[in-house]
Design a protein around this motif. Structure first.
Motif, PDB file in Angstrom:
ATOM      1  N   ARG A  14       0.768  -1.219  -0.015  1.00  0.00           N
ATOM      2  CA  ARG A  14      -0.042  -0.076  -0.099  1.00  0.00           C
ATOM      3  C   ARG A  14       0.791   1.386   0.108  1.00  0.00           C
ATOM      4  O   ARG A  14       1.831   1.321   0.694  1.00  0.00           O
ATOM      5  CB  ARG A  14      -0.987  -0.078   1.223  1.00  0.00           C
ATOM      6  CG  ARG A  14      -1.957  -1.039   1.155  1.00  0.00           C
ATOM      7  CD  ARG A  14      -2.992  -0.990   2.249  1.00  0.00           C
ATOM      8  NE  ARG A  14      -3.693  -2.166   2.069  1.00  0.00           N
ATOM      9  CZ  ARG A  14      -4.163  -2.854   3.232  1.00  0.00           C
ATOM     10  NH1 ARG A  14      -3.810  -2.358   4.531  1.00  0.00           N
ATOM     11  NH2 ARG A  14      -5.060  -3.779   3.220  1.00  0.00           N
ATOM     12  N   SER A  15       0.262   2.176  -0.829  1.00  0.00           N
ATOM     13  CA  SER A  15       1.115   3.311  -0.749  1.00  0.00           C
ATOM     14  C   SER A  15       0.891   4.229   0.216  1.00  0.00           C
ATOM     15  O   SER A  15      -0.115   4.033   0.774  1.00  0.00           O
ATOM     16  CB  SER A  15       0.936   4.223  -2.427  1.00  0.00           C
ATOM     17  OG  SER A  15       1.374   3.398  -3.397  1.00  0.00           O
ATOM     18  N   SER A  16       1.626   5.342   0.511  1.00  0.00           N
ATOM     19  CA  SER A  16       1.504   6.266   1.630  1.00  0.00           C
ATOM     20  C   SER A  16       1.243   7.317   0.914  1.00  0.00           C
ATOM     21  O   SER A  16       1.228   7.896  -0.223  1.00  0.00           O
ATOM     22  CB  SER A  16       2.761   6.398   2.442  1.00  0.00           C
ATOM     23  OG  SER A  16       3.729   6.951   1.497  1.00  0.00           O
ATOM     24  N   GLY A  17       0.611   8.432   1.785  1.00  0.00           N
ATOM     25  CA  GLY A  17       0.179   9.827   1.058  1.00  0.00           C
ATOM     26  C   GLY A  17      -1.113  10.041   1.011  1.00  0.00           C
ATOM     27  O   GLY A  17      -2.057   9.186   1.168  1.00  0.00           O
ATOM     28  N   ALA A  18      -1.335  10.956   0.049  1.00  0.00           N
ATOM     29  CA  ALA A  18      -2.860  11.210  -0.354  1.00  0.00           C
ATOM     30  C   ALA A  18      -3.461  10.239  -1.434  1.00  0.00           C
ATOM     31  O   ALA A  18      -2.933   9.598  -2.069  1.00  0.00           O
ATOM     32  CB  ALA A  18      -2.845  12.931  -1.042  1.00  0.00           C
ATOM     33  N   LYS A  25      -7.132   0.844   0.330  1.00  0.00           N
ATOM     34  CA  LYS A  25      -7.202  -0.660   0.306  1.00  0.00           C
ATOM     35  C   LYS A  25      -6.657  -1.080  -0.977  1.00  0.00           C
ATOM     36  O   LYS A  25      -6.768  -2.271  -1.148  1.00  0.00           O
ATOM     37  CB  LYS A  25      -8.891  -0.790   0.096  1.00  0.00           C
ATOM     38  CG  LYS A  25      -9.537   0.289  -1.180  1.00  0.00           C
ATOM     39  CD  LYS A  25     -11.005   0.032  -1.155  1.00  0.00           C
ATOM     40  CE  LYS A  25     -11.464   0.899  -2.392  1.00  0.00           C
ATOM     41  NZ  LYS A  25     -12.962   0.598  -2.550  1.00  0.00           N
ATOM     42  N   VAL A  26      -5.823  -0.433  -1.823  1.00  0.00           N
ATOM     43  CA  VAL A  26      -5.444  -0.777  -3.131  1.00  0.00           C
ATOM     44  C   VAL A  26      -3.752  -0.839  -2.661  1.00  0.00           C
ATOM     45  O   VAL A  26      -3.239   0.244  -2.543  1.00  0.00           O
ATOM     46  CB  VAL A  26      -5.822  -0.070  -4.143  1.00  0.00           C
ATOM     47  CG1 VAL A  26      -5.248  -0.558  -5.434  1.00  0.00           C
ATOM     48  CG2 VAL A  26      -7.358   0.105  -4.361  1.00  0.00           C
ATOM     49  N   GLU A  27      -3.116  -1.809  -3.343  1.00  0.00           N
ATOM     50  CA  GLU A  27      -1.757  -2.105  -3.200  1.00  0.00           C
ATOM     51  C   GLU A  27      -1.076  -1.639  -4.642  1.00  0.00           C
ATOM     52  O   GLU A  27      -0.961  -2.187  -5.567  1.00  0.00           O
ATOM     53  CB  GLU A  27      -1.306  -3.283  -2.961  1.00  0.00           C
ATOM     54  CG  GLU A  27      -1.720  -3.931  -1.480  1.00  0.00           C
ATOM     55  CD  GLU A  27      -1.117  -5.332  -1.335  1.00  0.00           C
ATOM     56  OE1 GLU A  27      -0.421  -5.874  -2.232  1.00  0.00           O
ATOM     57  OE2 GLU A  27      -1.173  -5.757  -0.239  1.00  0.00           O
ATOM     58  N   THR A  28      -0.769  -0.017  -4.492  1.00  0.00           N
ATOM     59  CA  THR A  28      -0.312   0.517  -5.920  1.00  0.00           C
ATOM     60  C   THR A  28       1.208   0.440  -5.830  1.00  0.00           C
ATOM     61  O   THR A  28       1.808   0.739  -6.883  1.00  0.00           O
ATOM     62  CB  THR A  28      -1.069   1.804  -5.977  1.00  0.00           C
ATOM     63  OG1 THR A  28      -0.927   2.576  -4.901  1.00  0.00           O
ATOM     64  CG2 THR A  28      -2.543   1.591  -6.175  1.00  0.00           C
ATOM     65  N   SER A  29       1.920   0.574  -4.671  1.00  0.00           N
ATOM     66  CA  SER A  29       3.130   0.671  -4.522  1.00  0.00           C
ATOM     67  C   SER A  29       3.885  -0.680  -5.107  1.00  0.00           C
ATOM     68  O   SER A  29       3.610  -1.752  -4.551  1.00  0.00           O
ATOM     69  CB  SER A  29       3.937   1.239  -3.166  1.00  0.00           C
ATOM     70  OG  SER A  29       4.948   1.191  -2.983  1.00  0.00           O
ATOM     71  N   VAL A  30       4.995  -0.318  -5.749  1.00  0.00           N
ATOM     72  CA  VAL A  30       5.724  -1.478  -6.489  1.00  0.00           C
ATOM     73  C   VAL A  30       7.214  -1.597  -5.953  1.00  0.00           C
ATOM     74  O   VAL A  30       7.744  -0.532  -6.134  1.00  0.00           O
ATOM     75  CB  VAL A  30       5.514  -1.532  -7.977  1.00  0.00           C
ATOM     76  CG1 VAL A  30       6.473  -2.654  -8.563  1.00  0.00           C
ATOM     77  CG2 VAL A  30       4.125  -1.930  -8.249  1.00  0.00           C
ATOM     78  N   SER A  71       2.587   6.860  -8.960  1.00  0.00           N
ATOM     79  CA  SER A  71       1.389   6.768  -9.764  1.00  0.00           C
ATOM     80  C   SER A  71       0.403   6.468  -8.837  1.00  0.00           C
ATOM     81  O   SER A  71       0.819   5.475  -7.889  1.00  0.00           O
ATOM     82  CB  SER A  71       1.659   6.160 -11.023  1.00  0.00           C
ATOM     83  OG  SER A  71       0.397   6.262 -11.551  1.00  0.00           O
ATOM     84  N   ARG A  72      -1.081   6.375  -9.179  1.00  0.00           N
ATOM     85  CA  ARG A  72      -1.919   5.910  -8.456  1.00  0.00           C
ATOM     86  C   ARG A  72      -2.489   4.610  -8.851  1.00  0.00           C
ATOM     87  O   ARG A  72      -3.307   3.850  -8.567  1.00  0.00           O
ATOM     88  CB  ARG A  72      -3.205   6.698  -8.578  1.00  0.00           C
ATOM     89  CG  ARG A  72      -2.804   8.085  -7.774  1.00  0.00           C
ATOM     90  CD  ARG A  72      -4.219   8.744  -7.985  1.00  0.00           C
ATOM     91  NE  ARG A  72      -5.388   8.149  -7.326  1.00  0.00           N
ATOM     92  CZ  ARG A  72      -6.450   8.719  -6.543  1.00  0.00           C
ATOM     93  NH1 ARG A  72      -6.460   9.903  -6.345  1.00  0.00           N
ATOM     94  NH2 ARG A  72      -7.314   8.092  -6.050  1.00  0.00           N
ATOM     95  N   THR A  73      -1.660   4.062  -9.865  1.00  0.00           N
ATOM     96  CA  THR A  73      -1.907   2.387 -10.604  1.00  0.00           C
ATOM     97  C   THR A  73      -0.712   1.813 -10.356  1.00  0.00           C
ATOM     98  O   THR A  73       0.298   2.242 -10.516  1.00  0.00           O
ATOM     99  CB  THR A  73      -2.409   2.634 -11.858  1.00  0.00           C
ATOM    100  OG1 THR A  73      -1.325   3.030 -12.771  1.00  0.00           O
ATOM    101  CG2 THR A  73      -3.580   3.467 -12.115  1.00  0.00           C
ATOM    102  N   GLN A  74      -1.106   0.610 -10.212  1.00  0.00           N
ATOM    103  CA  GLN A  74       0.165  -0.383 -10.052  1.00  0.00           C
ATOM    104  C   GLN A  74       0.911  -0.740 -11.100  1.00  0.00           C
ATOM    105  O   GLN A  74       2.237  -0.686 -11.104  1.00  0.00           O
ATOM    106  CB  GLN A  74      -0.684  -1.819  -9.364  1.00  0.00           C
ATOM    107  CG  GLN A  74       0.334  -2.832  -8.988  1.00  0.00           C
ATOM    108  CD  GLN A  74      -0.120  -3.972  -8.507  1.00  0.00           C
ATOM    109  OE1 GLN A  74      -0.192  -4.999  -9.183  1.00  0.00           O
ATOM    110  NE2 GLN A  74      -0.862  -4.068  -7.092  1.00  0.00           N
ATOM    111  N   LEU A  75      -0.012  -0.823 -12.332  1.00  0.00           N
ATOM    112  CA  LEU A  75       0.827  -0.921 -13.643  1.00  0.00           C
ATOM    113  C   LEU A  75       1.866   0.133 -14.169  1.00  0.00           C
ATOM    114  O   LEU A  75       2.781  -0.127 -14.359  1.00  0.00           O
ATOM    115  CB  LEU A  75      -0.360  -1.150 -14.764  1.00  0.00           C
ATOM    116  CG  LEU A  75       0.204  -1.523 -16.273  1.00  0.00           C
ATOM    117  CD1 LEU A  75       0.910  -2.780 -15.922  1.00  0.00           C
ATOM    118  CD2 LEU A  75      -0.826  -1.473 -17.186  1.00  0.00           C
TER     119      LEU A  75
END
Length: 130
Positions: A14-18, A25-30, A71-75
């Motif tokens: 999960r990303s931190s920040g805004a 709820k979404v794991e966007t950090s890679v 970014s806000r998306t994992q891809l």
């Protein structure tokens, strides 16, 4: 630039920040992991060069790792992580040319002395003489 992206492993978190509810709820950090010693794309000399130049980015198990959460998306984060790690390794493999000292030519020395002489004459002419 060698494309060794097939050897990369990815972890998501999960990303931190805004971002509000999306962040929670979404794991966007890679995080991209690459084991340098097991790479088939580089020879031993190149591996040694990478290990020496990137030693502060390599953990105890021998993994080079990089985390991207721009970014806000994992891809998109995955693509940026691949791009960044390829760039980092490419920069580590760059060997700058050895610089050898050169001496100024006779013309350059003479030109320097002439300008110094002209400047000193100009300053000498400014003085009041009795």
């Amino acid at each position: 630039m060698k494309d060794f992206s097939k050897e990369l492993n990815f972890k998501t978190s999960r990303s931190s920040g805004a971002g509000g509810q999306n962040v929670n709820k979404v794991e966007t950090s890679v995080t991209v992991l690459w084991r340098i010693n097991e790479s088939e794309f580089f020879n031993d000399d190149e591996k040694e060069l990478i290990l020496n130049k990137l030693k502060n980015r390599i953990n105890a198990e021998g993994f080079l790792f990089l985390t991207v959460s721009e970014s806000r998306t994992q891809l998109m984060n995955k693509n940026k992580a691949i791009e960044k790690i390829l760039e980092i390794v490419d920069k580590a493999l760059f060997i700058p040319k050895k610089r050898f000292a050169t001496k100024p030519s006779k013309g350059q020395k003479q030109k320097r002395l002439d300008t110094k002489k002209k400047l000193s004459e100009k300053k000498e002419n400014r003085k009041f003489k009795f």
